[in-house]
Design an enzyme around this catalytic site. Structure first.
Site, short mmCIF file in Angstrom:
data_model
loop_
_atom_site.label_atom_id
_atom_site.label_comp_id
_atom_site.label_asym_id
_atom_site.label_seq_id
_atom_site.Cartn_x
_atom_site.Cartn_y
_atom_site.Cartn_z
N LYS A 55 0.86 -1.18 0.00
CA LYS A 55 0.00 0.00 0.00
C LYS A 55 0.89 1.23 0.00
O LYS A 55 1.57 1.52 0.98
CB LYS A 55 -0.90 0.00 1.23
CG LYS A 55 -1.92 1.12 1.22
CD LYS A 55 -2.93 0.92 2.34
CE LYS A 55 -4.08 1.90 2.24
NZ LYS A 55 -3.67 3.30 2.34
N ARG B 252 -7.75 12.27 -6.34
CA ARG B 252 -8.92 11.53 -5.89
C ARG B 252 -10.00 12.47 -5.36
O ARG B 252 -11.18 12.24 -5.61
CB ARG B 252 -8.47 10.58 -4.78
CG ARG B 252 -9.56 9.80 -4.15
CD ARG B 252 -8.97 8.81 -3.16
NE ARG B 252 -9.98 7.90 -2.67
CZ ARG B 252 -10.77 8.16 -1.66
NH1 ARG B 252 -10.66 9.30 -1.03
NH2 ARG B 252 -11.66 7.27 -1.28
N GLU C 31 -0.95 5.60 -7.77
CA GLU C 31 -0.46 6.48 -6.71
C GLU C 31 0.76 7.26 -7.19
O GLU C 31 1.66 6.68 -7.81
CB GLU C 31 -0.07 5.60 -5.52
CG GLU C 31 0.04 6.34 -4.23
CD GLU C 31 -1.22 6.21 -3.36
OE1 GLU C 31 -2.29 5.85 -3.90
OE2 GLU C 31 -1.13 6.50 -2.17
N LYS D 278 -6.40 -8.02 -2.24
CA LYS D 278 -7.58 -7.91 -3.11
C LYS D 278 -7.98 -9.30 -3.59
O LYS D 278 -7.10 -10.07 -4.03
CB LYS D 278 -7.26 -7.05 -4.34
CG LYS D 278 -6.81 -5.64 -4.01
CD LYS D 278 -6.39 -4.87 -5.26
CE LYS D 278 -5.85 -3.50 -4.90
NZ LYS D 278 -5.25 -2.78 -6.03
N CYS E 134 24.04 22.98 37.86
CA CYS E 134 24.90 23.70 38.81
C CYS E 134 24.85 25.21 38.62
O CYS E 134 25.52 25.94 39.36
CB CYS E 134 26.34 23.21 38.69
SG CYS E 134 27.14 23.72 37.17
#
Ligand code: IVH
Length: 677
Positions: free
Chosen positions: A122, A143, A180, A296, A417
């Site tokens: 993915k 998209r 993608e 899938k 300190c």
């Protein structure tokens, strides 16, 4: 138009077609198949020629010409792109149980338990759809909400792994390819490096960088970023006339698209799950980010039977890897004081789980880094853990920044300190050698596993010992009494006597451990071993000059100076004296014995029967002292050791003038050697 067509010489038309074919072929070889055939220079020359000819004959420009990839004039806004068929989302599964219940639902629905799955990584990028009409790329968009996205066609055309025209034969009338857009990790690192040099805001991760690059109104900017498109499906399988998802991917590859090489057709869910685990392990080493594996149902007819519920298909599930990037609140920026006085800012976080581990602190390295990232107390921040790497803060989430935050300011004083801090390169340091934090750090280092390995002397005990003034430096460890220890929180008789006995046994140590334990800045355990082997004694190391030190492999000028400075500091010499006075015994490293014994680098041969030990043992002992054991007497032999009935070797050795040792003499040498001479 007609006139100009007549005017253009035929050979020009042919050359243009030839150039386009050739350039697209090389694009495909380089950006899709990853196996270029020509050099960048040769490719550029082809491109230049095509640009020139198209400039001269603009009427010959076409939509699928590779020159269309370089970027179009900037837009004011992106036009909307309505998807003919919606882009669906996928249901997530967070663990094995959820994946298995997905499988059970599929089995039940289809009434078939023999299901093959097409398993695909993915991608962690940006989903887009590309529309091809008669093989030509006509439109492409993001998209969006699934039904309407943004038309970013000019930008998509700049991505070289997107074919402007489909390859091969039997091209469908209409093909809507989904996939993608990603940015590879390497390209992301380079982009952020450039941006940091230009003092521009950094991208938080490759996905944001890919999205930011694709959604640019000026496509020339997109063209300058290395984006890659991977195809993972089509809008409907009808257009491509295939009945398996795996076959569709393979067909898309033939049409000119880049497909993830890590795709697997699994014959059962068990196999699919093993593949998903395998990808999870492989994840870090992959060139691009993936955040899970999509499983899938491979059969398209089965996919049709299963159909869609709400906005996601019943035939797919996304197994999501445990997240490595999460957000949390940066409660405070604290300062840590190291054993060399170095101040390291640390982020104190609202505890959060990332990559399976709860994180509540993260180092911020130095002031510059905090200012560069503009991290502020109160910010919501992105925390990331890659592989085994320690957690780091990527950036603040600016949209979630509360109103009253202030930019970070480095305090001027040591938090422990209160001494004034001094700047040393990008680092600040507390120069007070009696700073309790520095002393605690030194003791912790001295007692650590690779140093004197004092079991049971942890941070909490050291804190108390220093705070109660029971020890002021490492040498005081050897003056601790059982009564003093019993006064500490959580200390009983038993734990006090256990700790005392670990301190007691740490008195016997090796030179290498002791050098490391001193905590000389820049001297780690490897350098300590090298120094021990070369100098053979603490005394020799303390007297070493700069060029004695820099002659040693792995010891550069910085380390050499640091060693010299350390031993030149009066207080350090005093601590060492006290340690030795308290009975620290340092053994000589075996490497040194090898180099300094009477047998080192000598060739040695045995003859006759040895009475005190078997031949093999004699051989091993000689080798341990650096000798090379041989079987025959020759001119090159250094020593012949003679046992009972030495035979002909003795005569030969005498003639050749080889040194001859009796067994007793050999034993004496071994004895000396073992004691370090
Ligand atoms: S298939 C119905 N395959 O995951 C299936 N999606 O929620 C439609 N994604 O943002 C998508 N890698 O862009 C599919 N190999 C892959 C994918 C993938 C990443 C993204 C996709 C979308 C989300 C789906």
């Amino acid at each position: 138009m007609v006139i100009s067509m007549i005017e253009i010489p035929r050979n020009i038309r042919e050359r243009i077609i030839e150039l386009r074919r050739s350039i697209e072929r090389h694009n495909h070889l380089y950006y899709v198949l990853d196996s270029p055939e020509i050099s960048d220079g040769e490719y550029d020359a082809l491109m230049r020629e095509l640009l020139l000819v198209e400039d001269e004959y603009p009427e010959l420009k076409t939509k699928d010409s590779p020159t269309q990839r370089v970027g179009a004039p900037p837009l004011k806004e992106f036009p909307p792109m309505k998807h003919r068929l919606s882009l669906l989302s996928i249901d997530n599964a967070m663990d094995r149980d959820e994946v298995m219940s997905f499988h059970q639902r599929v089995v039940k629905w289809l009434d078939n338990d023999n299901i093959a799955y097409c398993c695909e990584p993915k991608f962690d990028g940006l989903a887009v759809e590309l529309v091809y009409e008669k093989g030509l790329l006509v439109r492409g968009g993001t998209r969006g909400d699934g039904s309407v996205g943004e038309d970013v066609t000019p930008n998509l055309k700049t991505i070289k792994s997107i074919p402007l025209r489909l390859m091969g034969t039997d091209i469908p009338e209409l093909l809507e390819v989904r996939g993608e857009v990603v940015m590879f990790k390497k390209a992301f690192d380079n982009l952020n490096k450039d941006r940091s040099e230009q003092e521009e805001a950094l991208f938080a991760n490759p996905r944001n960088a890919a999205a930011g690059s694709l959604r640019q109104l000026d496509s020339k900017i997109t063209a300058s970023r290395s984006l890659v498109f991977f195809a993972y499906g089509v809008s409907d399988a009808v257009s491509i006339r295939l009945d398996s998802q795996y076959a569709i991917l393979s067909r898309l590859n033939d049409l000119g698209f880049r497909i993830n090489p890590d795709i697997r057709l699994c014959r059962s869910m068990e196999e699919a799950w093993i593949f998903a685990q395998h990808m999870q392990e492989k994840r870090e080493g992959l060139p691009c980010e993936i955040d899970g594996v999509v499983l899938k149902v491979d059969s398209i007819p089965d996919q049709t039977l299963l159909g869609i519920k709400a906005r996601s298909p019943r035939w797919a599930v996304a197994y999501k890897f445990p997240p490595r990037q999460v957000t949390t609140v940066l409660k405070e920026i604290g300062l840590q004081v190291g054993r060399t006085g170095t101040i390291t800012p640390v982020a104190i976080l609202d505890p959060v789980k990332v990559g399976g581990v709860t994180v509540s602190r993260a180092t911020l390295h130095n002031e510059d880094e905090i200012l560069r990232k503009d991290l502020r107390e109160g910010d919501t921040v992105v925390v990331q853990r890659a592989g085994d790497v320690i957690p780091e803060i990527v950036c603040p989430v600016i949209t979630k920044r509360p109103q009253d935050t202030r930019p970070f300011v480095m305090p001027g004083q040591c938090p422990v300190c209160r001494s004034v801090l001094v700047k040393d390169g990008v680092q600040y340091r507390c120069a007070n050698i009696s700073c309790p934090a520095v002393i605690k750090g030194e003791i912790y280092h001295f007692a650590s596993k690779e140093a004197l390995n004092i079991d049971g002397l942890g941070r909490k005990i050291i804190d108390q010992l220093v705070e109660k003034n029971l020890i002021k430096d490492i040498s005081d460890l050897y003056t601790l009494t059982e009564e003093a220890l019993q006064g500490l929180d959580g200390f009983g008789e038993l734990s006090a006597s256990n700790l005392l006995s670990s301190i007691q046994s740490s008195r016997d140590t090796s030179l290498e451990r002791f050098i490391y334990a001193l905590g000389i800045p820049h001297v780690g355990s490897v350098a300590a071993r090298e120094l021990a082997n070369r100098f053979g004694s603490l005394d020799a190391l303390m007297k070493a000059r700069l060029d004695d030190l820099t002659g040693i492999p792995g010891i550069g000028m910085e380390i050499a100076r640091s060693i010299n400075d350390f031993f030149d500091t009066k207080e350090n010499g005093e601590v060492i004296d006290r340690l030795l006075k308290h009975g620290i015994r340092i053994s000589v490293p075996p490497e040194v014995i090898r180099h300094q014994s009477a047998l080192s680098n000598k060739s040695i041969c045995f003859s006759g029967t040895l009475t005190s030990m078997p031949r093999l043992e004699a051989r091993a002992s000689a080798e341990a002292l650096g000798a090379r054991v041989v079987d025959t007497v020759s001119k090159k032999l250094d020593i012949l050791v003679t046992g009972d009935e030495p035979g002909s070797k003795l005569g030969k050795a005498r003639t050749l003038g080889v040194q001859i040792l009796s067994e007793q003499e050999f034993l004496a040498i071994l004895q000396q050697g073992r004691q370090g001479l």
